[in-house]
Design an enzyme around this catalytic site. Structure first.
Site, mmCIF file in Angstrom:
data_model
loop_
_atom_site.group_PDB
_atom_site.id
_atom_site.type_symbol
_atom_site.label_atom_id
_atom_site.label_comp_id
_atom_site.label_asym_id
_atom_site.label_seq_id
_atom_site.Cartn_x
_atom_site.Cartn_y
_atom_site.Cartn_z
ATOM 1 N N GLY A 154 27.500 26.977 23.091
ATOM 2 C CA GLY A 154 27.422 27.511 24.453
ATOM 3 C C GLY A 154 26.048 28.037 24.814
ATOM 4 N N GLN A 193 29.183 30.087 10.143
ATOM 5 C CA GLN A 193 27.812 29.640 9.903
ATOM 6 C C GLN A 193 26.777 30.755 10.058
ATOM 7 O OE1 GLN A 193 28.271 26.714 13.153
ATOM 8 N NE2 GLN A 193 26.157 27.171 13.683
ATOM 9 N N GLY A 229 19.007 20.727 26.711
ATOM 10 C CA GLY A 229 19.192 20.040 25.433
ATOM 11 C C GLY A 229 20.657 19.669 25.260
ATOM 12 N N HIS A 230 21.527 20.663 25.491
ATOM 13 C CA HIS A 230 22.970 20.402 25.385
ATOM 14 C C HIS A 230 23.410 19.367 26.426
ATOM 15 C CE1 HIS A 230 22.867 24.810 24.062
ATOM 16 N NE2 HIS A 230 23.351 24.197 23.013
ATOM 17 N N GLN A 244 20.623 19.723 10.171
ATOM 18 C CA GLN A 244 22.050 19.720 10.542
ATOM 19 C C GLN A 244 22.535 18.295 10.809
ATOM 20 O OE1 GLN A 244 23.981 22.664 13.280
ATOM 21 N NE2 GLN A 244 23.708 21.042 14.781
ATOM 22 N N LEU A 301 24.507 27.074 27.548
ATOM 23 C CA LEU A 301 24.022 25.703 27.652
ATOM 24 C C LEU A 301 22.662 25.593 28.336
ATOM 25 C CD1 LEU A 301 27.375 23.946 28.658
ATOM 26 C CD2 LEU A 301 26.401 24.277 26.369
ATOM 27 N N HIS A 302 21.867 24.672 27.829
ATOM 28 C CA HIS A 302 20.581 24.346 28.449
ATOM 29 C C HIS A 302 20.483 22.819 28.506
ATOM 30 C CE1 HIS A 302 19.401 23.488 24.356
ATOM 31 N NE2 HIS A 302 19.599 24.743 23.986
ATOM 32 N N LYS A 311 16.830 18.197 17.377
ATOM 33 C CA LYS A 311 16.235 19.543 17.294
ATOM 34 C C LYS A 311 16.659 20.220 15.992
ATOM 35 C CE LYS A 311 15.499 23.973 18.653
ATOM 36 N NZ LYS A 311 16.495 24.632 17.855
ATOM 37 N N ASP A 312 17.940 20.049 15.626
ATOM 38 C CA ASP A 312 18.463 20.599 14.373
ATOM 39 C C ASP A 312 18.532 19.454 13.366
ATOM 40 O OD1 ASP A 312 19.294 23.446 15.230
ATOM 41 O OD2 ASP A 312 20.058 22.160 16.809
HETATM 42 P P1 AMP Z 1 23.948 24.761 19.484
HETATM 43 O O1 AMP Z 1 24.687 25.238 20.701
HETATM 44 O O2 AMP Z 1 22.616 25.413 19.305
HETATM 45 O O3 AMP Z 1 24.796 24.757 18.242
HETATM 46 O O4 AMP Z 1 23.608 23.239 19.773
HETATM 47 C C1 AMP Z 1 24.606 22.303 20.063
HETATM 48 C C2 AMP Z 1 24.022 20.913 19.971
HETATM 49 O O5 AMP Z 1 22.936 20.795 20.887
HETATM 50 C C3 AMP Z 1 23.463 20.602 18.573
HETATM 51 O O6 AMP Z 1 23.757 19.262 18.247
HETATM 52 C C4 AMP Z 1 21.982 20.811 18.767
HETATM 53 O O7 AMP Z 1 21.186 20.075 17.872
HETATM 54 C C5 AMP Z 1 21.802 20.318 20.196
HETATM 55 N N1 AMP Z 1 20.567 20.868 20.778
HETATM 56 C C6 AMP Z 1 20.188 22.159 20.803
HETATM 57 N N2 AMP Z 1 18.972 22.277 21.376
HETATM 58 C C7 AMP Z 1 18.574 21.026 21.698
HETATM 59 C C8 AMP Z 1 17.396 20.474 22.312
HETATM 60 N N3 AMP Z 1 16.385 21.239 22.715
HETATM 61 N N4 AMP Z 1 17.339 19.140 22.489
HETATM 62 C C9 AMP Z 1 18.374 18.329 22.090
HETATM 63 N N5 AMP Z 1 19.497 18.798 21.515
HETATM 64 C C10 AMP Z 1 19.603 20.118 21.313
#
Ligand code: AMP
Length: 284
Positions: free
Chosen positions: A31, A61, A36-37, A153, A33-34, A149-150
């Protein structure tokens, strides 16, 4: 968009998808969200008949003392964004729903979990892999989308899916950045204005490294020391690690060649930020 909190409600939706013979794409998130998400969600929407997103800040985690209790949240805004993107089902379970009994099972991925992020966060990837395994089993998606980005992971989850024969295609999506190069992250919300400026040192150092590799430098020692110098110049940034590895095995390499990945982690104020690059591609 259907908004659900119970595993049984996800199952009902999946049963309908099966009847309709719809393909299903899954985008797991924590959540806040930006873009990237949302880039992952948009791609899932294009490549599947139905798209499921999840928002769950997974306690497994986070280690004691990490930012579980202060992790940024804005569920109302997230819901409207998912709706605007065209998500079909948004699953926002509680911890009690995901872990109704104390959890005795965990997923370990040898060799990929203990280096890099795993060295600083020893229980992190087991927590990630375990919750993603649960989500894969709850949803049974055809395709699942994760950000580069991760990077570590993404390798952990791809390997888990392969080794445990999950019937899902794990797809990596490019890192979305702000115009000055900073990789979007929910944790950027922790940064003050000054720290936000200083945080560009991560992507800048990776870009400089990429240019040097593309100009012919292949020594990992040389490239790493250039990155260390660039980061050390930024007083507000404390480097945790910079490593150059073979991209899928995450094994450290001395000579850089195609398939290499440079990964970096640093503390900026109270935010721990990570970034990575394919040096033959660079920060785009
Ligand atoms: P998170 O909410 O941080 O667990 O991220 C959820 C998903 O969004 C994971 O697969 C992250 O790798 C991906 N994600 C996070 N930040 C970015 C970004 N800047 N660009 C692309 N994917 C992202």
């Amino acid at each position: 968009m259907r908004l659900v909190t119970q595993v049984s409600e996800v199952h009902e939706f999946i049963d309908e998808c099966r009847v309709q013979k719809s393909t299903v794409g899954l985008v797991p998130t924590m959540g806040f969200l930006h873009e990237g998400h949302t880039s992952l969600m948009q791609r899932a929407g294009k490549e599947n008949d139905k798209t499921i997103a999840t928002i769950f800040v997974n306690p497994l985690q986070f280690a004691a003392g990490e930012d579980l209790s202060s992790y940024p949240q804005n569920l109302e805004k997230d819901i409207s964004e998912c709706e605007a993107i065209g998500i079909d089902l948004l699953f926002t379970p509680s911890s009690e729903e995901m872990y109704s009994q104390p959890i005795l099972t965990s997923v370990q991925i040898d060799q990929l979990m203990n280096s890099l992020e795993g060295a600083s966060r020893p229980t992190h990837f087991s927590g990630v892999a375990t919750v993603v395994a649960k989500l894969f089993n709850i949803v049974g998606p055809c395709n699942a989308y994760f950000g580069e980005k991760d990077w570590q992971q993404l390798q952990v989850i791809s390997t888990m899916a392969r080794d445990l024969s999950f019937r899902v295609k794990v797809l990596g999506c490019p890192t979305v950045r702000q115009s000055d190069g900073l990789a979007l992250s929910s944790r950027n919300a922790y940064l003050s204005l000054e720290e936000r400026k200083a945080a560009t040192a991560l992507s800048r150092s990776l870009q400089i490294a990429s240019e040097n590799v593309q100009a012919g430098e292949t020594s990992a020692v040389v490239i790493k020391s250039q990155i260390v110098d660039e980061i050390t110049d930024e007083a507000l940034v404390t480097l945790d690690y910079v490593e150059i590895v073979e991209g899928s095995s995450l094994i450290t390499i001395d000579q850089i060649s195609k398939g290499a990945r440079i990964l970096i982690a640093a503390k900026v104020g109270k935010a721990r930020l990570i970034d990575n690059v394919d040096p033959y591609f660079g920060i785009k």
